[in-house]
Design an enzyme around this catalytic site. Structure first.
Site, PDB file in Angstrom:
ATOM      1  N   HIS A   1       0.872  -1.048   0.436  1.00  0.00           N
ATOM      2  CA  HIS A   1      -0.210   0.038  -0.428  1.00  0.00           C
ATOM      3  C   HIS A   1       0.749   1.114  -0.178  1.00  0.00           C
ATOM      4  O   HIS A   1       1.929   0.869   0.167  1.00  0.00           O
ATOM      5  CB  HIS A   1      -0.997   0.361   0.851  1.00  0.00           C
ATOM      6  CG  HIS A   1      -0.360   0.010   2.322  1.00  0.00           C
ATOM      7  ND1 HIS A   1       0.332  -1.234   3.440  1.00  0.00           N
ATOM      8  CD2 HIS A   1      -0.081   1.006   3.175  1.00  0.00           C
ATOM      9  CE1 HIS A   1       0.911  -0.525   4.467  1.00  0.00           C
ATOM     10  NE2 HIS A   1       0.900   1.532   3.850  1.00  0.00           N
TER      11      HIS A   1
ATOM     12  N   HIS B   1       5.200   7.233  -1.750  1.00  0.00           N
ATOM     13  CA  HIS B   1       6.428   6.289  -1.745  1.00  0.00           C
ATOM     14  C   HIS B   1       5.674   4.169  -1.426  1.00  0.00           C
ATOM     15  O   HIS B   1       4.340   4.829  -0.585  1.00  0.00           O
ATOM     16  CB  HIS B   1       7.576   5.748  -0.810  1.00  0.00           C
ATOM     17  CG  HIS B   1       7.384   5.900   0.861  1.00  0.00           C
ATOM     18  ND1 HIS B   1       6.460   7.274   1.636  1.00  0.00           N
ATOM     19  CD2 HIS B   1       7.302   5.461   1.794  1.00  0.00           C
ATOM     20  CE1 HIS B   1       6.619   6.814   2.617  1.00  0.00           C
ATOM     21  NE2 HIS B   1       6.864   5.237   2.998  1.00  0.00           N
TER      22      HIS B   1
END
Length: 165
Positions: free
Chosen positions: A37, A118
């Site tokens: 995620h 990120h």
């Protein structure tokens, strides 16, 4: 409940990251595909009574569809292997600002560091992989996740998801 808002990883992106880790021989604790995620806001331990206000906030937010281009890899503190976007798409930056304002309005602390798109691919890795091929992540939804301890680690489960619009 240990909660966070995040972008769920599209299956095609997860498959490419997993193949990349294998090609590069990424060591350490590999993040399971189901747990991949992109964190938008980490809330930490939240009383279950606050869940309704957080889902109401999610209902009010609008995320415009966009694409995040993950184009580099870094090894961060304690061996975190992160695949990173060099740029934050304007719609995502606007969404983060709106999300943080909403959370502060509800009395939550937010991370004051600038948002860097990120995804953590591994933990406790001994070395940084050599490269990362550019990868497009279509931003189509966001979710409120709970982190749950299970045998052998943790799992992240979406409590509620919202479509980008």
């Amino acid at each position: 409940m240990r909660l966070f808002f995040a972008l769920p990883c599209p299956p095609a992106v997860a498959a490419r990251v997993i193949a990349w880790r294998k090609e590069q021989g990424v060591d350490g604790r590999l993040i399971p595909a189901a747990n991949l995620h992109m964190t938008l806001a980490f809330l930490g331990e939240v009383p279950v009574e606050r869940l309704e206000t957080l889902t109401a906030l999610g209902d009010e937010l609008q995320l415009e569809p966009c694409t995040v281009v993950l184009d580099r890899v870094e090894r961060w503190h304690q061996g975190l292997i992160s695949v990173i976007a060099s740029e934050t798409p304007v719609p995502l930056a606007s969404f983060i600002k709106e999300l943080n304002q909403g959370l502060m309005g509800l009395g939550f602390s937010i991370d004051r560091r600038p948002f860097v798109p990120h995804m953590t691919a591994a933990r406790k890795s001994r070395q940084r992989p050599l490269d990362f091929p550019s990868l497009e992540w279509p931003v189509e939804r966001f979710a409120l996740f709970v982190s749950e301890n299970i045998e052998g680690g943790v799992q992240y489960r979406a409590l509620k998801e919202w479509l980008a619009r």
